[in-house]
Scaffold this motif. Structure first.
Motif, PDB file in Angstrom:
ATOM      1  N   ALA A   1      -5.768  13.977   7.889  1.00 48.16           N
ATOM      2  CA  ALA A   1      -5.519  13.002   6.834  1.00 48.16           C
ATOM      3  C   ALA A   1      -6.348  11.749   7.066  1.00 48.16           C
ATOM      4  O   ALA A   1      -6.812  11.497   8.175  1.00 48.16           O
ATOM      5  CB  ALA A   1      -4.033  12.644   6.814  1.00 48.16           C
ATOM      6  N   THR A   2      -6.532  10.984   6.003  1.00 50.25           N
ATOM      7  CA  THR A   2      -7.176   9.676   6.084  1.00 50.25           C
ATOM      8  C   THR A   2      -6.104   8.642   5.779  1.00 50.25           C
ATOM      9  O   THR A   2      -5.428   8.716   4.748  1.00 50.25           O
ATOM     10  CB  THR A   2      -8.326   9.567   5.064  1.00 50.25           C
ATOM     11  N   ASP A   3      -5.948   7.698   6.712  1.00 53.89           N
ATOM     12  CA  ASP A   3      -4.909   6.686   6.620  1.00 53.89           C
ATOM     13  C   ASP A   3      -5.556   5.352   6.250  1.00 53.89           C
ATOM     14  O   ASP A   3      -6.619   5.017   6.777  1.00 53.89           O
ATOM     15  CB  ASP A   3      -4.228   6.602   7.999  1.00 53.89           C
ATOM     16  N   ALA A   4      -4.920   4.623   5.333  1.00 56.98           N
ATOM     17  CA  ALA A   4      -5.470   3.330   4.922  1.00 56.98           C
ATOM     18  C   ALA A   4      -4.351   2.379   4.509  1.00 56.98           C
ATOM     19  O   ALA A   4      -3.352   2.804   3.930  1.00 56.98           O
ATOM     20  CB  ALA A   4      -6.429   3.514   3.742  1.00 56.98           C
ATOM     21  N   PHE A   5      -4.528   1.110   4.815  1.00 49.00           N
ATOM     22  CA  PHE A   5      -3.664   0.096   4.224  1.00 49.00           C
ATOM     23  C   PHE A   5      -4.070  -0.014   2.763  1.00 49.00           C
ATOM     24  O   PHE A   5      -5.236   0.199   2.419  1.00 49.00           O
ATOM     25  CB  PHE A   5      -3.843  -1.259   4.920  1.00 49.00           C
ATOM     26  N   CYS A   6      -3.122  -0.350   1.884  1.00 50.50           N
ATOM     27  CA  CYS A   6      -3.439  -0.393   0.458  1.00 50.50           C
ATOM     28  C   CYS A   6      -2.486  -1.343  -0.259  1.00 50.50           C
ATOM     29  O   CYS A   6      -1.597  -1.927   0.357  1.00 50.50           O
ATOM     30  CB  CYS A   6      -3.325   1.018  -0.130  1.00 50.50           C
ATOM     31  N   ASP A   7      -2.677  -1.458  -1.578  1.00 51.42           N
ATOM     32  CA  ASP A   7      -1.730  -2.232  -2.382  1.00 51.42           C
ATOM     33  C   ASP A   7      -0.636  -1.289  -2.883  1.00 51.42           C
ATOM     34  O   ASP A   7      -0.653  -0.090  -2.592  1.00 51.42           O
ATOM     35  CB  ASP A   7      -2.443  -2.967  -3.531  1.00 51.42           C
ATOM     36  N   GLU A   8       0.310  -1.814  -3.643  1.00 45.18           N
ATOM     37  CA  GLU A   8       1.451  -0.996  -4.083  1.00 45.18           C
ATOM     38  C   GLU A   8       1.052   0.150  -5.004  1.00 45.18           C
ATOM     39  O   GLU A   8       1.827   1.067  -5.234  1.00 45.18           O
ATOM     40  CB  GLU A   8       2.539  -1.870  -4.737  1.00 45.18           C
ATOM     41  N   ASN A   9      -0.181   0.112  -5.533  1.00 43.67           N
ATOM     42  CA  ASN A   9      -0.675   1.191  -6.389  1.00 43.67           C
ATOM     43  C   ASN A   9      -1.515   2.211  -5.630  1.00 43.67           C
ATOM     44  O   ASN A   9      -2.058   3.138  -6.218  1.00 43.67           O
ATOM     45  CB  ASN A   9      -1.489   0.617  -7.553  1.00 43.67           C
ATOM     46  N   GLY A  10      -1.671   1.992  -4.318  1.00 47.56           N
ATOM     47  CA  GLY A  10      -2.432   2.940  -3.508  1.00 47.56           C
ATOM     48  C   GLY A  10      -3.921   2.654  -3.415  1.00 47.56           C
ATOM     49  O   GLY A  10      -4.676   3.467  -2.883  1.00 47.56           O
ATOM     50  N   ASN A  11      -4.360   1.494  -3.935  1.00 47.35           N
ATOM     51  CA  ASN A  11      -5.779   1.135  -3.820  1.00 47.35           C
ATOM     52  C   ASN A  11      -6.039   0.619  -2.405  1.00 47.35           C
ATOM     53  O   ASN A  11      -5.417  -0.354  -1.987  1.00 47.35           O
ATOM     54  CB  ASN A  11      -6.148   0.053  -4.844  1.00 47.35           C
ATOM     55  N   PRO A  12      -6.964   1.273  -1.664  1.00 49.78           N
ATOM     56  CA  PRO A  12      -7.197   0.884  -0.265  1.00 49.78           C
ATOM     57  C   PRO A  12      -7.606  -0.579  -0.109  1.00 49.78           C
ATOM     58  O   PRO A  12      -8.338  -1.126  -0.934  1.00 49.78           O
ATOM     59  CB  PRO A  12      -8.326   1.815   0.186  1.00 49.78           C
TER      60      PRO A  12
ATOM     61  N   CYS B   1      10.689   2.602   6.539  1.00 44.81           N
ATOM     62  CA  CYS B   1       9.671   3.264   5.738  1.00 44.81           C
ATOM     63  C   CYS B   1      10.299   3.667   4.414  1.00 44.81           C
ATOM     64  O   CYS B   1      11.391   4.244   4.383  1.00 44.81           O
ATOM     65  CB  CYS B   1       9.165   4.504   6.486  1.00 44.81           C
ATOM     66  N   LYS B   2       9.620   3.329   3.318  1.00 44.70           N
ATOM     67  CA  LYS B   2      10.121   3.678   1.989  1.00 44.70           C
ATOM     68  C   LYS B   2       8.996   4.363   1.208  1.00 44.70           C
ATOM     69  O   LYS B   2       8.000   3.736   0.856  1.00 44.70           O
ATOM     70  CB  LYS B   2      10.581   2.423   1.245  1.00 44.70           C
ATOM     71  N   THR B   3       9.178   5.661   0.967  1.00 45.50           N
ATOM     72  CA  THR B   3       8.174   6.419   0.230  1.00 45.50           C
ATOM     73  C   THR B   3       8.159   6.010  -1.233  1.00 45.50           C
ATOM     74  O   THR B   3       9.215   5.911  -1.868  1.00 45.50           O
ATOM     75  CB  THR B   3       8.448   7.931   0.356  1.00 45.50           C
ATOM     76  N   VAL B   4       6.956   5.772  -1.760  1.00 45.00           N
ATOM     77  CA  VAL B   4       6.771   5.517  -3.188  1.00 45.00           C
ATOM     78  C   VAL B   4       6.545   6.865  -3.874  1.00 45.00           C
ATOM     79  O   VAL B   4       7.172   7.195  -4.867  1.00 45.00           O
ATOM     80  CB  VAL B   4       5.580   4.561  -3.439  1.00 45.00           C
ATOM     81  N   SER B   5       5.633   7.658  -3.298  1.00 46.79           N
ATOM     82  CA  SER B   5       5.351   8.997  -3.822  1.00 46.79           C
ATOM     83  C   SER B   5       4.705   9.828  -2.716  1.00 46.79           C
ATOM     84  O   SER B   5       4.108   9.280  -1.788  1.00 46.79           O
ATOM     85  CB  SER B   5       4.419   8.925  -5.036  1.00 46.79           C
ATOM     86  N   GLN B   6       4.847  11.154  -2.819  1.00 43.20           N
ATOM     87  CA  GLN B   6       4.201  12.033  -1.853  1.00 43.20           C
ATOM     88  C   GLN B   6       3.822  13.344  -2.525  1.00 43.20           C
ATOM     89  O   GLN B   6       4.614  13.938  -3.246  1.00 43.20           O
ATOM     90  CB  GLN B   6       5.114  12.330  -0.652  1.00 43.20           C
TER      91      GLN B   6
ATOM     92  N   ASP C   1      12.733  -9.077   6.516  1.00 41.53           N
ATOM     93  CA  ASP C   1      12.611 -10.282   5.682  1.00 41.53           C
ATOM     94  C   ASP C   1      12.284  -9.944   4.223  1.00 41.53           C
ATOM     95  O   ASP C   1      12.051 -10.825   3.410  1.00 41.53           O
ATOM     96  CB  ASP C   1      11.534 -11.201   6.252  1.00 41.53           C
ATOM     97  N   GLY C   2      12.226  -8.635   3.915  1.00 40.99           N
ATOM     98  CA  GLY C   2      11.919  -8.221   2.550  1.00 40.99           C
ATOM     99  C   GLY C   2      10.435  -8.032   2.280  1.00 40.99           C
ATOM    100  O   GLY C   2      10.051  -7.564   1.213  1.00 40.99           O
ATOM    101  N   LYS C   3       9.590  -8.410   3.241  1.00 41.10           N
ATOM    102  CA  LYS C   3       8.144  -8.257   3.067  1.00 41.10           C
ATOM    103  C   LYS C   3       7.767  -6.776   3.147  1.00 41.10           C
ATOM    104  O   LYS C   3       8.328  -6.027   3.937  1.00 41.10           O
ATOM    105  CB  LYS C   3       7.406  -9.032   4.162  1.00 41.10           C
ATOM    106  N   LYS C   4       6.808  -6.351   2.305  1.00 39.80           N
ATOM    107  CA  LYS C   4       6.378  -4.955   2.318  1.00 39.80           C
ATOM    108  C   LYS C   4       4.878  -4.870   2.569  1.00 39.80           C
ATOM    109  O   LYS C   4       4.097  -5.613   1.985  1.00 39.80           O
ATOM    110  CB  LYS C   4       6.690  -4.274   0.985  1.00 39.80           C
ATOM    111  N   HIS C   5       4.515  -3.936   3.447  1.00 41.35           N
ATOM    112  CA  HIS C   5       3.104  -3.611   3.692  1.00 41.35           C
ATOM    113  C   HIS C   5       2.918  -2.166   3.253  1.00 41.35           C
ATOM    114  O   HIS C   5       3.624  -1.278   3.733  1.00 41.35           O
ATOM    115  CB  HIS C   5       2.753  -3.752   5.179  1.00 41.35           C
ATOM    116  N   TYR C   6       1.972  -1.948   2.348  1.00 43.85           N
ATOM    117  CA  TYR C   6       1.761  -0.608   1.811  1.00 43.85           C
ATOM    118  C   TYR C   6       0.651   0.117   2.562  1.00 43.85           C
ATOM    119  O   TYR C   6      -0.319  -0.494   3.018  1.00 43.85           O
ATOM    120  CB  TYR C   6       1.403  -0.673   0.324  1.00 43.85           C
ATOM    121  N   ALA C   7       0.823   1.439   2.654  1.00 39.46           N
ATOM    122  CA  ALA C   7      -0.202   2.289   3.261  1.00 39.46           C
ATOM    123  C   ALA C   7      -0.202   3.621   2.530  1.00 39.46           C
ATOM    124  O   ALA C   7       0.756   3.970   1.836  1.00 39.46           O
ATOM    125  CB  ALA C   7       0.073   2.486   4.750  1.00 39.46           C
TER     126      ALA C   7
END
Length: 164
Positions: A92-103, A50-55, A71-77
């Motif tokens: 909280a509301t949990d969602a898969f998203c892109d690297e910018n946080g768009n669900p 797990c790698k935090t982008v921001s919190q 393998d270097g692949k990243k899935h954002y949430a």
């Protein structure tokens, strides 16, 4: 002391209930669920990381993170925090998203309620996860959620044991 992990799926109520007890106190376990530096240590099932982008752990704040594979692949949430009662619970509301946080609209957004209770054995953590429908619940379970989340919780137990 070893505690059983409960993971109950209720398809009639479109919900999952998870419960475990950690041999620690509430302020300590609270930190492991609310501080990104500590979440990064256990949230992803190894060999993933797990790698935090921001919190921003405040009501209405967002935790944006990546699950990084070997393998270097990243899935954002992202987790958007709702009501927070310190050392007791937060939702909280949990969602898969892109690297910018768009669900990612192709996956459901899921409601979580995480509770913390002091018990004789230490700190009881309960997680109630609610879905809009049985289909949404099955879609999330098909991602390997049960195995991944329970593995993470067991990794947390190991971290706490090593720390004490």
């Amino acid at each position: 002391m070893k505690h059983d992990l409960i993971f109950n799926k209720d398809f009639n109520a479109n919900s999952i209930y998870v419960m475990t007890v950690y041999d620690t106190d509430i302020p300590n376990i609270w930190d492991y669920f609310t501080q990104s530096g500590l979440l990064d240590l256990w949230w992803a099932p190894k060999p993933w990381a797990c790698k935090t982008v921001s919190q921003d752990f405040n009501e209405g704040g967002i935790w944006l993170y990546a699950m990084a594979g070997p393998d270097g692949k990243k899935h954002y949430a992202r987790i958007k925090y709702g009501e927070i009662t310190e050392h007791r619970s937060f939702d909280a509301t949990d969602a898969f998203c892109d690297e910018n946080g768009n669900p990612d609209e192709s996956f459901p957004q899921v409601q979580w309620l995480i509770g913390f209770t002091g018990v004789e054995e230490g700190a009881k953590v309960t997680v109630n996860i609610h879905f809009q429908s049985e289909e949404e619940m099955k879609k999330i379970l098909e991602t390997g959620f049960e195995e991944g989340f329970t593995t993470g919780l067991k990794q947390l137990e190991k971290l706490l044991t090593e720390k004490s």
